[in-house]
Motif scaffolding. Structure first.
Motif, PDB file in Angstrom:
ATOM      1  N   LEU A   1       0.831  -1.207   0.000  1.00  0.00           N
ATOM      2  CA  LEU A   1       0.000   0.000   0.000  1.00  0.00           C
ATOM      3  C   LEU A   1       0.866   1.258   0.000  1.00  0.00           C
ATOM      4  O   LEU A   1       0.574   2.234  -0.704  1.00  0.00           O
ATOM      5  CB  LEU A   1      -0.924  -0.004   1.216  1.00  0.00           C
ATOM      6  N   GLU A   2       1.922   1.227   0.765  1.00  0.00           N
ATOM      7  CA  GLU A   2       2.801   2.400   0.858  1.00  0.00           C
ATOM      8  C   GLU A   2       3.548   2.661  -0.443  1.00  0.00           C
ATOM      9  O   GLU A   2       3.993   3.792  -0.689  1.00  0.00           O
ATOM     10  CB  GLU A   2       3.771   2.221   2.026  1.00  0.00           C
ATOM     11  N   GLN A   3       3.651   1.634  -1.290  1.00  0.00           N
ATOM     12  CA  GLN A   3       4.251   1.826  -2.613  1.00  0.00           C
ATOM     13  C   GLN A   3       3.247   2.397  -3.618  1.00  0.00           C
ATOM     14  O   GLN A   3       3.600   2.657  -4.765  1.00  0.00           O
ATOM     15  CB  GLN A   3       4.805   0.496  -3.136  1.00  0.00           C
ATOM     16  N   GLY A   4       1.997   2.558  -3.178  1.00  0.00           N
ATOM     17  CA  GLY A   4       1.002   3.188  -4.033  1.00  0.00           C
ATOM     18  C   GLY A   4       0.003   2.258  -4.675  1.00  0.00           C
ATOM     19  O   GLY A   4      -0.919   2.712  -5.366  1.00  0.00           O
ATOM     20  N   HIS A   5       0.165   0.944  -4.463  1.00  0.00           N
ATOM     21  CA  HIS A   5      -0.787   0.018  -5.079  1.00  0.00           C
ATOM     22  C   HIS A   5      -2.106   0.049  -4.313  1.00  0.00           C
ATOM     23  O   HIS A   5      -2.119   0.175  -3.093  1.00  0.00           O
ATOM     24  CB  HIS A   5      -0.218  -1.399  -5.106  1.00  0.00           C
ATOM     25  N   ARG A   6      -3.224  -0.085  -5.067  1.00  0.00           N
ATOM     26  CA  ARG A   6      -4.521   0.077  -4.415  1.00  0.00           C
ATOM     27  C   ARG A   6      -5.532  -1.036  -4.718  1.00  0.00           C
ATOM     28  O   ARG A   6      -6.639  -1.008  -4.176  1.00  0.00           O
ATOM     29  CB  ARG A   6      -5.136   1.430  -4.820  1.00  0.00           C
ATOM     30  N   LEU A   7      -5.209  -2.006  -5.549  1.00  0.00           N
ATOM     31  CA  LEU A   7      -6.157  -3.076  -5.877  1.00  0.00           C
ATOM     32  C   LEU A   7      -5.646  -4.403  -5.324  1.00  0.00           C
ATOM     33  O   LEU A   7      -4.552  -4.849  -5.680  1.00  0.00           O
ATOM     34  CB  LEU A   7      -6.350  -3.167  -7.399  1.00  0.00           C
ATOM     35  N   PHE A   8      -6.471  -5.025  -4.476  1.00  0.00           N
ATOM     36  CA  PHE A   8      -6.067  -6.254  -3.794  1.00  0.00           C
ATOM     37  C   PHE A   8      -7.141  -7.322  -3.939  1.00  0.00           C
ATOM     38  O   PHE A   8      -8.309  -7.031  -4.218  1.00  0.00           O
ATOM     39  CB  PHE A   8      -5.811  -5.964  -2.311  1.00  0.00           C
ATOM     40  N   GLY A   9      -6.738  -8.575  -3.726  1.00  0.00           N
ATOM     41  CA  GLY A   9      -7.661  -9.700  -3.819  1.00  0.00           C
ATOM     42  C   GLY A   9      -7.613 -10.554  -2.575  1.00  0.00           C
ATOM     43  O   GLY A   9      -6.527 -10.822  -2.035  1.00  0.00           O
ATOM     44  N   GLU A  10      -8.783 -10.965  -2.116  1.00  0.00           N
ATOM     45  CA  GLU A  10      -8.887 -11.838  -0.945  1.00  0.00           C
ATOM     46  C   GLU A  10      -9.717 -13.067  -1.290  1.00  0.00           C
ATOM     47  O   GLU A  10     -10.626 -13.007  -2.131  1.00  0.00           O
ATOM     48  CB  GLU A  10      -9.548 -11.086   0.217  1.00  0.00           C
ATOM     49  N   ASN A  11      -9.420 -14.178  -0.603  1.00  0.00           N
ATOM     50  CA  ASN A  11     -10.134 -15.428  -0.852  1.00  0.00           C
ATOM     51  C   ASN A  11     -11.289 -15.672   0.100  1.00  0.00           C
ATOM     52  O   ASN A  11     -12.218 -16.390  -0.232  1.00  0.00           O
ATOM     53  CB  ASN A  11      -9.160 -16.619  -0.751  1.00  0.00           C
ATOM     54  N   ARG A  12     -11.212 -15.083   1.295  1.00  0.00           N
ATOM     55  CA  ARG A  12     -12.200 -15.392   2.317  1.00  0.00           C
ATOM     56  C   ARG A  12     -12.820 -14.122   2.884  1.00  0.00           C
ATOM     57  O   ARG A  12     -12.116 -13.163   3.211  1.00  0.00           O
ATOM     58  CB  ARG A  12     -11.558 -16.214   3.444  1.00  0.00           C
ATOM     59  N   VAL A  13     -14.133 -14.147   3.016  1.00  0.00           N
ATOM     60  CA  VAL A  13     -14.864 -12.994   3.540  1.00  0.00           C
ATOM     61  C   VAL A  13     -14.386 -12.660   4.949  1.00  0.00           C
ATOM     62  O   VAL A  13     -14.133 -11.492   5.275  1.00  0.00           O
ATOM     63  CB  VAL A  13     -16.384 -13.268   3.526  1.00  0.00           C
ATOM     64  N   GLN A  14     -14.241 -13.682   5.785  1.00  0.00           N
ATOM     65  CA  GLN A  14     -13.880 -13.454   7.183  1.00  0.00           C
ATOM     66  C   GLN A  14     -12.510 -12.795   7.306  1.00  0.00           C
ATOM     67  O   GLN A  14     -12.315 -11.865   8.099  1.00  0.00           O
ATOM     68  CB  GLN A  14     -13.906 -14.775   7.952  1.00  0.00           C
ATOM     69  N   GLU A  15     -11.548 -13.261   6.528  1.00  0.00           N
ATOM     70  CA  GLU A  15     -10.209 -12.679   6.583  1.00  0.00           C
ATOM     71  C   GLU A  15     -10.241 -11.223   6.117  1.00  0.00           C
ATOM     72  O   GLU A  15      -9.610 -10.344   6.728  1.00  0.00           O
ATOM     73  CB  GLU A  15      -9.232 -13.480   5.711  1.00  0.00           C
ATOM     74  N   ALA A  16     -10.969 -10.955   5.056  1.00  0.00           N
ATOM     75  CA  ALA A  16     -11.059  -9.585   4.544  1.00  0.00           C
ATOM     76  C   ALA A  16     -11.708  -8.651   5.557  1.00  0.00           C
ATOM     77  O   ALA A  16     -11.283  -7.503   5.725  1.00  0.00           O
ATOM     78  CB  ALA A  16     -11.839  -9.575   3.229  1.00  0.00           C
ATOM     79  N   ALA A  17     -12.735  -9.156   6.244  1.00  0.00           N
ATOM     80  CA  ALA A  17     -13.446  -8.339   7.228  1.00  0.00           C
ATOM     81  C   ALA A  17     -12.539  -7.941   8.381  1.00  0.00           C
ATOM     82  O   ALA A  17     -12.700  -6.862   8.979  1.00  0.00           O
ATOM     83  CB  ALA A  17     -14.667  -9.090   7.754  1.00  0.00           C
ATOM     84  N   GLY A  18     -11.565  -8.788   8.693  1.00  0.00           N
ATOM     85  CA  GLY A  18     -10.659  -8.488   9.783  1.00  0.00           C
ATOM     86  C   GLY A  18      -9.451  -7.659   9.383  1.00  0.00           C
ATOM     87  O   GLY A  18      -8.668  -7.234  10.227  1.00  0.00           O
ATOM     88  N   LYS A  19      -9.291  -7.428   8.102  1.00  0.00           N
ATOM     89  CA  LYS A  19      -8.093  -6.770   7.597  1.00  0.00           C
ATOM     90  C   LYS A  19      -8.361  -5.399   6.985  1.00  0.00           C
ATOM     91  O   LYS A  19      -7.672  -4.426   7.308  1.00  0.00           O
ATOM     92  CB  LYS A  19      -7.449  -7.685   6.549  1.00  0.00           C
ATOM     93  N   TRP A  20      -9.360  -5.307   6.123  1.00  0.00           N
ATOM     94  CA  TRP A  20      -9.453  -4.133   5.258  1.00  0.00           C
ATOM     95  C   TRP A  20     -10.121  -2.898   5.841  1.00  0.00           C
ATOM     96  O   TRP A  20      -9.772  -1.775   5.449  1.00  0.00           O
ATOM     97  CB  TRP A  20     -10.072  -4.534   3.909  1.00  0.00           C
ATOM     98  N   PRO A  21     -11.065  -2.998   6.760  1.00  0.00           N
ATOM     99  CA  PRO A  21     -11.606  -1.759   7.326  1.00  0.00           C
ATOM    100  C   PRO A  21     -10.529  -0.862   7.933  1.00  0.00           C
ATOM    101  O   PRO A  21     -10.548   0.366   7.759  1.00  0.00           O
ATOM    102  CB  PRO A  21     -12.595  -2.272   8.381  1.00  0.00           C
ATOM    103  N   GLU A  22      -9.566  -1.467   8.608  1.00  0.00           N
ATOM    104  CA  GLU A  22      -8.491  -0.675   9.218  1.00  0.00           C
ATOM    105  C   GLU A  22      -7.598  -0.059   8.149  1.00  0.00           C
ATOM    106  O   GLU A  22      -7.214   1.128   8.242  1.00  0.00           O
ATOM    107  CB  GLU A  22      -7.676  -1.560  10.168  1.00  0.00           C
ATOM    108  N   PHE A  23      -7.268  -0.835   7.115  1.00  0.00           N
ATOM    109  CA  PHE A  23      -6.449  -0.282   6.034  1.00  0.00           C
ATOM    110  C   PHE A  23      -7.185   0.843   5.309  1.00  0.00           C
ATOM    111  O   PHE A  23      -6.586   1.851   4.924  1.00  0.00           O
ATOM    112  CB  PHE A  23      -6.054  -1.373   5.036  1.00  0.00           C
ATOM    113  N   ARG A  24      -8.477   0.678   5.095  1.00  0.00           N
ATOM    114  CA  ARG A  24      -9.251   1.723   4.406  1.00  0.00           C
ATOM    115  C   ARG A  24      -9.267   3.021   5.222  1.00  0.00           C
ATOM    116  O   ARG A  24      -9.390   4.112   4.652  1.00  0.00           O
ATOM    117  CB  ARG A  24     -10.680   1.243   4.149  1.00  0.00           C
ATOM    118  N   SER A  25      -9.154   2.901   6.526  1.00  0.00           N
ATOM    119  CA  SER A  25      -9.124   4.105   7.358  1.00  0.00           C
ATOM    120  C   SER A  25      -7.785   4.836   7.251  1.00  0.00           C
ATOM    121  O   SER A  25      -7.689   6.023   7.574  1.00  0.00           O
ATOM    122  CB  SER A  25      -9.400   3.746   8.819  1.00  0.00           C
ATOM    123  N   ARG A  26      -6.752   4.140   6.786  1.00  0.00           N
ATOM    124  CA  ARG A  26      -5.405   4.725   6.693  1.00  0.00           C
ATOM    125  C   ARG A  26      -5.020   5.132   5.283  1.00  0.00           C
ATOM    126  O   ARG A  26      -4.193   6.030   5.093  1.00  0.00           O
ATOM    127  CB  ARG A  26      -4.368   3.723   7.225  1.00  0.00           C
TER     128      ARG A  26
END
Length: 218
Positions: A41-66
């Motif tokens: 993310l710090e290198q500027g990339h903004r498109l990511f892929g996840e395999n599991r809903v649960q894992e994404a739910a625990g990861k991305w809200p915090e990243f989206r806030s930053r």
């Protein structure tokens, strides 16, 4: 590693006479530590892929806030009972593979008033262990989804590991073309250049960007 993959995408697109802008890199962040994801993310990339809903739910809200303008796509199988959560989490779902799921998403889209972009997964190799619509059923399933006003943007496939991927990518491109779909989600770390040559609009690359995956704790 991100810069190297981006350079290879650009070089292959130019080699086959395509605009590199037409190929989007999905950085597959499943089972990757947050520090590795943050580094990309710090290198500027903004498109990511996840395999599991649960894992994404625990990861991305915090990243989206930053970080601004993050897009996260679901590239793994989706259980119908997690469809609502997936629709709220993801910008696109690449694994629509059955009528029940499509109908559930259509109903939820009416309730929510929005829907992620959708890609239909095609089992081009007719493998029993893989999800996806059979090639002969694609046209009918696309029509069914369109009739429900679902935003179907394209098709997705994962070729059999032991077969020549270009044959499967060419098949997917042909099916997309006759259904007037422009999106082609195909190609991974080992074959994304081949996919670009066959018209891929989205390539999914994980370990070549992040390094080897870190298994989830049991």
């Amino acid at each position: 590693m991100l810069a190297e993959i981006e350079a290879r995408i650009e070089a292959e697109a130019e080699r086959v006479g395509r605009d590199p802008v037409g190929v989007r890199l999905i950085a597959v962040s499943k089972v990757q530590p947050n520090d590795r994801v943050a580094a990309v993310l710090e290198q500027g990339h903004r498109l990511f892929g996840e395999n599991r809903v649960q894992e994404a739910a625990g990861k991305w809200p915090e990243f989206r806030s930053r970080f601004e303008d993050i897009e996260v796509d679901l590239i793994g199988p989706l259980q119908t009972n997690k469809a609502r959560q997936a629709m709220e989490l993801f910008d696109a779902i690449h694994t629509i593979d059955r009528s029940k799921l499509a109908k559930t998403i259509a109903r939820l889209a009416q309730e929510i008033g929005a829907c992620p972009d959708l890609y239909i997964q095609v089992n081009t190799g007719r493998e029993d262990q893989k999800a996806g619509i059979a090639p002969e059923d694609v046209d009918g399933f696309v029509a069914e989804c369109v009739a429900m006003d679902l935003p179907v943007r394209g098709l997705m496939c994962i070729p059999p590991a032991e077969e020549e991927p270009s044959l499967h990518f060419a098949l997917l491109a042909k099916m997309a073309g006759r259904n007037e779909l422009t999106g082609l989600s195909m190609g991974m770390s080992g074959d994304f250049e081949c996919a670009i040559a066959q018209g891929a609009t989205h390539v999914r690359v994980g370990s070549a960007i992040f390094g080897d995956r870190v298994p989830a704790a049991t």
